[in-house]
Write a protein that holds these residues in place. Sequence first.
Motif, PDB file in Angstrom:
ATOM      1  N   SER B  54      -8.895  -6.973  26.173  1.00  4.12           N
ATOM      2  CA  SER B  54      -8.175  -5.705  26.335  1.00  4.12           C
ATOM      3  C   SER B  54      -9.020  -4.724  27.127  1.00  4.12           C
ATOM      4  O   SER B  54     -10.169  -5.006  27.461  1.00  4.12           O
ATOM      5  N   LYS B  55      -8.435  -3.565  27.399  1.00  2.00           N
ATOM      6  CA  LYS B  55      -9.154  -2.574  28.205  1.00  2.00           C
ATOM      7  C   LYS B  55     -10.287  -1.946  27.406  1.00  2.00           C
ATOM      8  O   LYS B  55     -10.203  -1.777  26.189  1.00  2.00           O
ATOM      9  N   ALA B  56     -11.316  -1.563  28.143  1.00  2.00           N
ATOM     10  CA  ALA B  56     -12.448  -0.901  27.506  1.00  2.00           C
ATOM     11  C   ALA B  56     -12.078   0.529  27.135  1.00  2.00           C
ATOM     12  O   ALA B  56     -11.196   1.140  27.747  1.00  2.00           O
ATOM     13  N   THR B  57     -12.761   1.037  26.148  1.00  2.00           N
ATOM     14  CA  THR B  57     -12.598   2.434  25.737  1.00  2.00           C
ATOM     15  C   THR B  57     -13.809   3.214  26.215  1.00  2.00           C
ATOM     16  O   THR B  57     -14.934   2.905  25.829  1.00  2.00           O
ATOM     17  N   TYR B  58     -13.574   4.224  27.034  1.00  2.00           N
ATOM     18  CA  TYR B  58     -14.672   4.982  27.621  1.00  2.00           C
ATOM     19  C   TYR B  58     -14.918   6.275  26.855  1.00  2.00           C
ATOM     20  O   TYR B  58     -13.988   6.923  26.370  1.00  2.00           O
ATOM     21  N   GLU B  59     -16.177   6.650  26.777  1.00  2.00           N
ATOM     22  CA  GLU B  59     -16.542   7.909  26.155  1.00  2.00           C
ATOM     23  C   GLU B  59     -16.205   9.056  27.112  1.00  2.00           C
ATOM     24  O   GLU B  59     -16.102   8.878  28.329  1.00  2.00           O
ATOM     25  N   GLN B  60     -16.069  10.217  26.536  1.00  2.00           N
ATOM     26  CA  GLN B  60     -15.730  11.395  27.331  1.00  2.00           C
ATOM     27  C   GLN B  60     -16.800  11.633  28.395  1.00  2.00           C
ATOM     28  O   GLN B  60     -17.996  11.587  28.112  1.00  2.00           O
TER      29      GLN B  60
END
Lengths: 114, 120
Positions: B54-60
């Motif tokens: 799945s897609k990565a989750t990026y930090e702000q």
Amino acid sequence: AQSVTQLDSHVSVSEGTPVLLRCNYSSSYSPSLFWYVQHPNKGLQLLLKYTSAATLVKGINGFEAEFKKSETSFHLTKPSAHMSDAAEYFCVVNYGGSQGNLIFGKGTKLSVKP
Amino acid sequence: GAVVSQHPSRVICKSGTSVKIECRSLDFQATTMFWYRQFPKQSLMLMATSNEGSKATYEQGVEKDKFLINHASLTLSTLTVTSAHPEDSSFYICSARRTSGGPRWADTQYFGPGTRLTVL
């Protein structure tokens, strides 16, 4: 906000003397607590981990840490420092269990004098 | 057990080029891997969480189009720094969370040795 505080940015000891690296965390229900060590230009190596079992946790290389809920502390100790212990040490907290991210302290640089 | 490798350990590239860094869990499967950045004399900063399939989750504050993450298998995640600039020079560290070993180790991350990126 949840946080972890390493009280000393730099600790210097003589070889053969005890080591104490201090860490306090913000109070929560059941955090997991870790100590990692990082030698220069290297990744982080897990020293030990606390997960609500015994409050005194023994790790690798003679290190141990004691979880004190009343003081919200998880200080790292070693009875006798070795030259090879010189490195950066990070106190790390996970408040979210298996789905939580790690919260890092700012690190404590340990210097060991001969 | 629980060994994580990174390749390359050190890379120097010209400004404007792209660089790919690999992170592998050698003796365990990891559905979740993490990418961190570390500036000199500072702690680690989480950039993104990489999830297998799945897609990565990026930090702000982290540009997803600049730092491309692919987690194609249970043992490999890659970080591609696109159109690198000198300010991207840093120490990049990955970690992997074990999916096996029971709940006692489910919250533990194992770190790679890091990749030193220098952009000229």
